[in-house]
Motif scaffolding. Structure first.
Motif, mmCIF file in Angstrom:
data_model
loop_
_atom_site.group_PDB
_atom_site.id
_atom_site.type_symbol
_atom_site.label_atom_id
_atom_site.label_comp_id
_atom_site.label_asym_id
_atom_site.label_seq_id
_atom_site.Cartn_x
_atom_site.Cartn_y
_atom_site.Cartn_z
ATOM 1 N N GLU A 139 0.823 -1.222 0.000
ATOM 2 C CA GLU A 139 0.000 0.000 0.000
ATOM 3 C C GLU A 139 0.850 1.262 0.000
ATOM 4 N N ARG A 140 2.038 1.188 0.616
ATOM 5 C CA ARG A 140 2.901 2.374 0.656
ATOM 6 C C ARG A 140 3.395 2.762 -0.740
ATOM 7 N N VAL A 141 3.704 1.758 -1.564
ATOM 8 C CA VAL A 141 4.268 2.062 -2.890
ATOM 9 C C VAL A 141 3.210 2.069 -3.979
ATOM 10 N N SER A 142 2.044 1.485 -3.700
ATOM 11 C CA SER A 142 0.966 1.433 -4.685
ATOM 12 C C SER A 142 -0.361 1.666 -3.967
ATOM 13 N N PRO A 143 -0.667 2.928 -3.633
ATOM 14 C CA PRO A 143 -1.848 3.243 -2.810
ATOM 15 C C PRO A 143 -3.177 2.816 -3.432
ATOM 16 N N THR A 144 -3.240 2.658 -4.746
ATOM 17 C CA THR A 144 -4.501 2.277 -5.388
ATOM 18 C C THR A 144 -4.764 0.766 -5.334
ATOM 19 N N THR A 145 -3.774 0.006 -4.902
ATOM 20 C CA THR A 145 -3.941 -1.450 -4.833
ATOM 21 C C THR A 145 -4.832 -1.825 -3.649
ATOM 22 N N LYS A 146 -5.793 -2.696 -3.912
ATOM 23 C CA LYS A 146 -6.657 -3.213 -2.842
ATOM 24 C C LYS A 146 -6.019 -4.491 -2.298
ATOM 25 N N VAL A 147 -5.612 -4.463 -1.039
ATOM 26 C CA VAL A 147 -4.955 -5.608 -0.417
ATOM 27 C C VAL A 147 -6.005 -6.522 0.214
ATOM 28 N N VAL A 148 -5.949 -7.801 -0.127
ATOM 29 C CA VAL A 148 -6.871 -8.809 0.404
ATOM 30 C C VAL A 148 -6.060 -9.808 1.217
ATOM 31 N N VAL A 149 -6.438 -10.008 2.470
ATOM 32 C CA VAL A 149 -5.735 -10.946 3.351
ATOM 33 C C VAL A 149 -6.330 -12.338 3.187
ATOM 34 N N ILE A 150 -5.479 -13.317 2.930
ATOM 35 C CA ILE A 150 -5.904 -14.715 2.818
ATOM 36 C C ILE A 150 -5.990 -15.286 4.220
ATOM 37 N N GLU A 151 -7.194 -15.404 4.731
ATOM 38 C CA GLU A 151 -7.386 -15.856 6.102
ATOM 39 C C GLU A 151 -7.351 -17.376 6.204
ATOM 40 N N ALA A 152 -6.854 -17.865 7.326
ATOM 41 C CA ALA A 152 -6.963 -19.289 7.654
ATOM 42 C C ALA A 152 -8.275 -19.454 8.412
ATOM 43 N N THR A 153 -9.356 -19.792 7.704
ATOM 44 C CA THR A 153 -10.684 -19.800 8.298
ATOM 45 C C THR A 153 -10.831 -20.860 9.382
ATOM 46 N N GLN A 154 -10.098 -21.933 9.261
ATOM 47 C CA GLN A 154 -10.147 -22.984 10.283
ATOM 48 C C GLN A 154 -8.842 -22.931 11.071
ATOM 49 N N ILE A 155 -8.859 -22.219 12.176
ATOM 50 C CA ILE A 155 -7.650 -22.076 12.990
ATOM 51 C C ILE A 155 -7.352 -23.413 13.672
ATOM 52 N N PRO A 156 -6.167 -23.976 13.465
ATOM 53 C CA PRO A 156 -5.861 -25.265 14.073
ATOM 54 C C PRO A 156 -5.801 -25.184 15.595
ATOM 55 N N LYS A 157 -6.365 -26.193 16.243
ATOM 56 C CA LYS A 157 -6.355 -26.263 17.698
ATOM 57 C C LYS A 157 -5.509 -27.454 18.131
ATOM 58 N N ASN A 158 -4.851 -27.273 19.248
ATOM 59 C CA ASN A 158 -3.986 -28.328 19.748
ATOM 60 C C ASN A 158 -4.817 -29.382 20.479
ATOM 61 N N VAL A 159 -4.727 -30.606 19.992
ATOM 62 C CA VAL A 159 -5.411 -31.730 20.632
ATOM 63 C C VAL A 159 -4.339 -32.701 21.116
ATOM 64 N N VAL A 160 -4.377 -33.024 22.405
ATOM 65 C CA VAL A 160 -3.402 -33.931 22.999
ATOM 66 C C VAL A 160 -4.014 -35.317 23.099
ATOM 67 N N SER A 161 -3.284 -36.312 22.604
ATOM 68 C CA SER A 161 -3.820 -37.666 22.579
ATOM 69 C C SER A 161 -2.713 -38.670 22.854
ATOM 70 N N SER A 162 -3.108 -39.822 23.386
ATOM 71 C CA SER A 162 -2.139 -40.900 23.621
ATOM 72 C C SER A 162 -1.893 -41.703 22.353
ATOM 73 N N ILE A 163 -2.717 -41.466 21.319
ATOM 74 C CA ILE A 163 -2.602 -42.190 20.058
ATOM 75 C C ILE A 163 -2.144 -41.214 18.966
ATOM 76 N N PRO A 164 -1.044 -41.498 18.273
ATOM 77 C CA PRO A 164 -0.590 -40.587 17.212
ATOM 78 C C PRO A 164 -1.464 -40.715 15.967
ATOM 79 N N THR A 165 -1.588 -39.640 15.239
ATOM 80 C CA THR A 165 -2.304 -39.668 13.962
ATOM 81 C C THR A 165 -1.369 -39.213 12.845
ATOM 82 N N LEU A 166 -1.717 -39.615 11.635
ATOM 83 C CA LEU A 166 -0.945 -39.259 10.459
ATOM 84 C C LEU A 166 -1.822 -38.471 9.497
#
Length: 217
Positions: A139-166
């Motif tokens: 935006e500083r060098v090209s003020p007319t550019t519309k910046v769109v943020v690519i969101e991570a819509t599904q935020i990963p959550k930490n799940v603790v388990s005794s069984i590993p997954t792949l």
């Protein structure tokens, strides 16, 4: 150093990657930056959209990121935009001519991204979540550019388990499933549990399980 170059108007120029080293008249439309006098890259003609890779997610081997960026690239091309990609991954899907009309192989720094935006003046710029500073640099060098943020819509959550997954990454061409990679969870040595936010790549997939997941359905 970047501020000093900006103060003295010492901007990057771009050279085209030529696989034959000039033996043949060819154009790869892939560019790298240098500090010389001759510039081989002009602003892309027509409406253009800039995609700044590496995607919104940081886990695994980034194949999910690449898929997201590929889908994003398809949309502006569908609306007759020229797609310009800024990538630091030479193996990215964005390197293909079907997704990108032009590619700049450059690091993900504010200075490098701003330099591309200064030259191309894109109508839209897509930047990954967590890298908003790159959007501000555009935006500083090209003020007319519309910046769109690519969101991570599904935020990963930490799940603790005794069984590993792949996690299995594959490509299905309609007949055959090709294995791209397997990601495994790491064990927290302190509690002896596996965590979904602690990953390792590559991981081992047992042969009988590999047969099941690669069998066409």
């Amino acid at each position: 150093m970047a501020d000093l170059r900006e103060e003295n108007q010492l901007h990057r120029v771009y050279k085209e990657v030529v696989p034959s080293a000039g033996e043949f008249d060819e154009h790869s439309h892939r560019f790298y930056a240098t500090f010389e006098t001759e510039n081989e890259s002009d602003a892309t003609a027509g409406p253009r959209a800039l995609i700044v890779g590496d995607g919104p997610r940081k886990l695994g081997n980034s194949t999910a990121n690449d898929y997201v960026l590929a889908m994003i690239a398809r949309e502006p091309k569908h609306h007759q935009y020229q797609v310009v990609s800024h990538s630091n991954n030479p193996n990215s899907l964005l390197m293909t001519q079907w997704l990108s009309d032009k590619v700049y192989l450059e690091p993900m720094t504010e200075e490098a991204v701003a330099s591309v935006a200064r030259l191309e003046r894109p109508y839209y710029a897509f930047v990954p979540a967590g890298k908003q500073e790159l959007g501000r640099a555009i935006e500083r060098v090209s003020p007319t550019t519309k910046v769109v943020v690519i969101e991570a819509t599904q935020i990963p959550k930490n799940v603790v388990s005794s069984i590993p997954t792949l996690e299995f990454n594959g490509l299905f061409d309609g007949q055959v499933v090709y294995q791209l990679g397997v990601i495994g969870e790491l064990k927290d040595q302190g509690v002896g549990k596996y965590q979904t936010l602690a990953k390792r790549y590559p991981a081992h997939l047992e042969s009988d399980l590999a047969i099941k997941v690669t069998a066409p359905t």
